[in-house]
Every structure is written in C-alpha cells, then in structure tokens.
Motif scaffolding. Structure first.
Motif, mmCIF file in Angstrom:
data_model
loop_
_atom_site.group_PDB
_atom_site.id
_atom_site.type_symbol
_atom_site.label_atom_id
_atom_site.label_comp_id
_atom_site.label_asym_id
_atom_site.label_seq_id
_atom_site.Cartn_x
_atom_site.Cartn_y
_atom_site.Cartn_z
ATOM 1 N N LEU A 143 0.856 -1.186 0.000
ATOM 2 C CA LEU A 143 0.000 0.000 0.000
ATOM 3 C C LEU A 143 0.893 1.237 0.000
ATOM 4 O O LEU A 143 1.714 1.419 0.894
ATOM 5 N N LYS A 186 -9.855 1.948 5.967
ATOM 6 C CA LYS A 186 -10.516 1.348 4.792
ATOM 7 C C LYS A 186 -9.493 1.075 3.686
ATOM 8 O O LYS A 186 -9.580 0.068 2.970
ATOM 9 N N MET A 187 -8.521 1.958 3.536
ATOM 10 C CA MET A 187 -7.478 1.738 2.530
ATOM 11 C C MET A 187 -6.704 0.462 2.823
ATOM 12 O O MET A 187 -6.378 -0.313 1.917
ATOM 13 N N GLN A 233 -8.926 -2.572 2.076
ATOM 14 C CA GLN A 233 -9.039 -2.763 0.630
ATOM 15 C C GLN A 233 -7.756 -3.373 0.065
ATOM 16 O O GLN A 233 -7.797 -4.250 -0.796
ATOM 17 N N ALA A 234 -6.619 -2.906 0.552
ATOM 18 C CA ALA A 234 -5.339 -3.415 0.052
ATOM 19 C C ALA A 234 -5.146 -4.882 0.430
ATOM 20 O O ALA A 234 -4.606 -5.666 -0.357
ATOM 21 N N PHE A 266 1.226 4.139 0.995
ATOM 22 C CA PHE A 266 0.728 5.127 1.958
ATOM 23 C C PHE A 266 1.601 5.026 3.198
ATOM 24 O O PHE A 266 1.748 3.940 3.773
ATOM 25 N N GLU A 307 -11.076 6.341 7.187
ATOM 26 C CA GLU A 307 -10.762 6.326 5.753
ATOM 27 C C GLU A 307 -9.427 5.624 5.503
ATOM 28 O O GLU A 307 -9.292 4.831 4.564
ATOM 29 N N ARG A 308 -8.455 5.896 6.354
ATOM 30 C CA ARG A 308 -7.147 5.254 6.192
ATOM 31 C C ARG A 308 -7.234 3.764 6.518
ATOM 32 O O ARG A 308 -6.566 2.941 5.892
#
Ligand SMILES: [Zn+2]
Length: 246
Positions: free
Chosen positions: A144, A157-158, A161-162, A146, A154-155
């Motif tokens: 990821l 969720k990233m 998702q990854a 990031f 929100e972070r």
C-alpha cells in the motif's frame, strides 16, 4: 455481523481470557524483535458482539510492550469508539476495525514494523510465497503506497481494501498489517511474514526467486496442513513470552 449487545452471559470472563491472550502475544512479538522500539499493536474481536479488544495507548506512557498486561488492553466498538479501559486505545485502531467490518473470517489483526518486510515495501518489491512458511502469503503480499498513520476510518478502509482476501499488506515506509482467525495465529503469521521476507531477500542475492508451487499453496491452505502450519509452531513462539513457564 452479529450485533449482540453485551453484557451477555459470560461476557466478562470471555473478555478477560481474550485480554490475557492478547497481552501474551504483545510480549511474544516484543521478545521476537518484530516491532523495533516496541511499537505496534494486536487486536481481536469479542465473539458475538461488535466489540474489539486492542492495545491501549501505552506508548504515550513511555512503556515497553515487553510487559504488556491485561489492563493495557482496552475495548472499542467496531467504529473505533472507546468503550472501556484505563487508557485510550491506540490511534491506529482503524487499521483493525475497518478490516473486521469487511472480513467476517478475520478475528485478529496485528500492525507491526518488522524490518525486513518493511524494507520490501520501501523498495517496491512484493514479498513472494517462498520457503515453508510462505504459502499463506500467496500469490504475493500487496504494497500500500501510503506512509502516514492509520488514524482515521478512511485510512483504515485503505488498508482493508489493500489486504483484500489475503492476510497481509506492507505499508510503504511504515510497516505491515497481518490478519488471521485467532490471536495466536495472527502472531504466528506475523513471524511467518518476516521469515518469508528474509528468505526472499537472501534468495534474491543468489539468483531468481522461485515461489512455492500453486499445488503446494493449495495443500498448505486446506485441512490438516493448515491447522498444522500454526499448531506445530505455537509452542516455539509461546516460549518467547518472558512469563512463560514450562
Ligand atoms: Zn504504525
């Protein structure tokens, strides 16, 4: 997800037992050197509830995780809101709670900063399933892009998702998030990830990196071999706990 509202019968006992197991894996991971300067955290679901148990923000107290105990573990809800504990939960709790929301098969999550696995993220190289501890990471560990704190939904969720349907992600210039079905298995999986990364790195120095075959991955990921992958090594890791008594 089951949204039963605690306290149900046996809730307090169940939570105490889970906190003991969580505190233990924090001590084990510290002893295993997988979070330099002892920063990281493990969480678990409380079955039958929308509650999550996670490390309190004991870093803010200047504490080492080497002595993590039950009162260092706190309760939040699935949205990361504080429920109980002597100290607030870690800021990066969303890297845990957002995974639980979309992965009903995941009951435990760890975030750590192991040196070798993190280096792969920095270099932009996916860790491949190599050696006899790598099959669970097939076909490869995603990266990821990031590098900031995972301190918002929100972070989180990233991260979820990854990870997708897998069990690990490397966060570039930061660390890793690993998931599993139990507290002990997520601890074992974290060690397996760092071992797999180290083996990949050594192999890459020597020549072409050949991952384990798809057939071997399927074999490890099903039935008795999957259970053995964890059960056969737990005694080894459990013995790293400074409070372990034979
Ligand atoms: Zn972190």
């Amino acid at each position: 997800m089951n949204q039963l509202t605690p306290p149900h019968v046996g809730y307090e006992t169940q939570v105490l037992t889970l906190k003991e197991r969580l505190a233990k894996v924090h001590r084990i991971i510290t002893a295993g050197g997988l979070w330099p300067i002892t920063k990281g955290h493990v969480s678990c679901r409380v079955p039958g509830t929308n509650h999550v148990l996670i490390l309190g923000h004991i870093h803010a107290e200047g504490r080492s995780l080497a002595n993590t105990d039950v009162d260092d573990i706190v309760t939040v809800d699935i949205d990361g809101n504080f429920i109980e504990g002597r100290i607030e939960a870690v800021d990066e709790r969303y890297a845990h709670t957002e995974v639980y929301k979309v992965r009903p098969d995941v009951n435990a999550v760890v975030h750590a900063h192991p040196t070798m696995a993190t280096a792969f993220g920095i270099a932009g190289v996916n860790i491949l399933p190599v050696g006899n501890r790598g099959a669970i990471f097939a076909p490869k560990v995603p990266i990821l892009e990031f590098d900031k704190q995972l301190d918002t939904p929100e972070r989180g969720k990233m991260v979820a998702q990854a990870i997708g349907k897998g069990c690990a992600v490397v966060l570039k210039n930061h660390g890793v998030v690993v998931t599993s079905d139990t507290i002990e298995n997520v601890c074992i999986s974290l060690f397996a990830l760092e071992e797999t990364a180290r083996l990949h790195w050594y192999a890459a120095r020597l020549g072409k990196v050949e991952p384990v075959s798809d057939a071997e991955v399927r074999s490890v990921m099903t039935g008795a071999r999957y259970d053995e992958f964890f059960a056969h090594v737990w005694g080894h890791y459990e013995a790293l706990d400074p409070r372990h008594r034979i």
